[in-house]
Design an enzyme around this catalytic site. Structure first.
Site, PDB file in Angstrom:
ATOM      1  N   VAL A 131      74.692  79.349  33.630  1.00 18.37           N
ATOM      2  CA  VAL A 131      73.509  78.555  33.308  1.00 18.37           C
ATOM      3  C   VAL A 131      72.615  79.197  32.255  1.00 18.37           C
ATOM      4  CG1 VAL A 131      71.363  77.566  34.221  1.00 18.37           C
ATOM      5  CG2 VAL A 131      73.481  77.376  35.522  1.00 18.37           C
ATOM      6  N   LYS A 204      74.331  72.289  33.454  1.00 21.92           N
ATOM      7  CA  LYS A 204      73.451  73.346  33.953  1.00 21.92           C
ATOM      8  C   LYS A 204      72.374  72.772  34.865  1.00 21.92           C
ATOM      9  CE  LYS A 204      74.234  76.157  29.820  1.00 21.92           C
ATOM     10  NZ  LYS A 204      73.659  76.689  28.563  1.00 21.92           N
TER      11      LYS A 204
END
Length: 427
Positions: A131, A204
């Site tokens: 992420v 993400k």
């Protein structure tokens, strides 16, 4: 002490840095883990490619055979994409290996299945690097804030789009010009679609929402709008109202506590918002929680070395757990919260209209807004060589009401065109 054996899948920008740092910091890693760690194999698509700093004798093309080895303790996956990465990870877990991944697309699509497999096999599945690059973000959500109630996650999670929007804002360039510069400098891929259309950020956002709200969210449940439609005129309008345009990932818990919304789209934010000052290819994420209040995580969100830092952090934890005969926290999905559609999100809107320069235009536009129950916050008219424009900023309303209002305004005979429509986030 037994030596912990590591297999590496993929040796591109990230994989090469992982291999290099494993060799460079071997003594330190041994001290931190409590046992030696050895890279015993690297699987790639093309073995003949030059990889400086990577031992050639470890490189091969048979990834399936590498993960099938019974002596592998940890598999590091840096291939990307859904398959064959997914099948290789499932194979590694089935054979008892722990897995460290940097693959946001795979985790966003199959995270639940992979976590279940790891839990049943008694192994770890970690993906801090998926992420925020080097930013420690997932572990604080999973562990540090485990005793708190997270209500909102708001952030810039894609460095490519932030670089492009930052260049457009600082230079007045149009999108295509800024994209070419990003590509030339290596911030954008040859095919930048996943970044500029928002799909990278959406994956993400799904991962962040799942961790923040303890409910499973997949990438296909995330509303996505990219930056390809953002213009230099949008940037100028934002500056005129003391704002800047950013591509935001926004995950929010509903007021009822039983629903969430997850979205990715460009938005105008005030210049005094901390995210407004995030420049270039950097990432930053705000987390809001009941007890902790507002927390900000900031740093390089991509790149070989920064991403390798997070990969190696997960690797150390996985190796320590192997030695201790235990596993770390897995997926904490104990709720099935409703993922609400974008139409129900409450937000504000910035609308730029090309209108006829004649009496009655303002009244006609205002009437449409009133008919749809959307109130106007600010309104300004601009006369220029290209014609007359009307800029409207609304108060907060549902996205469905805003969309219906824009559609009705576009149908007015005195409105020549809707130049742009962009959401506004004020907090």
């Amino acid at each position: 002490m037994r030596t912990l054996k590591v297999a590496l899948l993929g040796c591109g920008v990230v994989g090469t840095e992982v291999a290099r740092h494993l060799a460079l910091h071997q003594d330190d890693l041994t001290a931190r883990i409590g046992a030696p760690v050895e890279l015993v194999g690297i699987a790639v698509r093309r073995a003949d490619r030059l990889r400086p700093g990577v031992p050639e004798e470890l490189v091969g093309t048979d990834a399936a055979a590498l993960v099938a080895r019974g002596d592998i303790d940890v598999v590091v996956e840096a291939i990307g994409g859904i398959e064959p990465a997914g099948e290789l990870i499932r194979s590694a877990i089935a054979r008892g290996a722990s897995v460290v991944s940097a693959n946001k697309a795979l985790i966003a699509a199959q995270g639940g299945e992979l976590h279940r497999a790891a839990r049943e096999a008694g192994t770890d599945l970690f993906y801090e690097a998926a992420v925020g690059g080097a930013i420690p973000l997932l572990r604080p959500l999973r562990e540090s804030l485990a005793g708190d109630r997270v209500t909102r996650v708001l952030g810039i999670v894609n460095g490519t789009t932030n670089f492009i929007l930052d260049k457009m804002d600082s230079t007045g360039e149009e999108y295509e010009v800024a994209l070419k510069e990003a590509t030339a400098l290596g911030y954008a891929e040859a095919d930048p679609t996943a970044d500029v259309e928002g799909h990278d950020a959406a994956a993400k956002a799904a991962i962040l929402a799942g961790l923040a709200f303890n409910t499973r969210v997949t990438a296909d449940q995330v509303f996505v709008q990219g930056i390809t439609g953002v213009t230099a005129a949008d940037m100028a309008s934002a500056r005129a109202m003391g704002s800047v345009v950013k591509l935001l990932a926004i995950c929010e818990r509903g007021a009822d506590g039983e629903s969430v919304t997850v979205r990715v789209h460009p938005a105008m934010i005030p210049l005094d918002h901390p995210l407004a000052s995030v420049r270039g290819a950097y990432n930053a994420v705000f987390v809001e929680a009941d007890a902790a209040g507002r927390l900000m995580f900031y740093g390089p969100g991509a790149g070989g070395a920064p991403t390798a830092s997070s990969v190696l952090g997960d690797l150390v934890t996985a190796c320590r757990n192997r030695l201790a005969g235990t596993t770390g926290p897995g997926e904490t999905v104990y709720r099935q919260l409703d993922v609400r559609p974008m139409s129900e999100v409450v937000t504000s809107c910035h609308l730029d209209l090309d209108v006829e320069d004649e009496p009655g235009v303002l009244a006609a536009v205002a009437t449409v807004f009133a008919e749809h129950g959307v109130s106007v916050d600010t309104l300004r008219q601009h006369h220029g060589p290209a014609g007359t424009s009307l800029v409207v900023v609304t108060h907060r309303a549902t996205d469905a009401a805003l969309a219906a209002t824009v559609e009705a305004v576009a149908g007015l005979s005195r409105v020549r065109a809707v130049n742009s429509m962009m959401r506004v986030e004020s907090r």
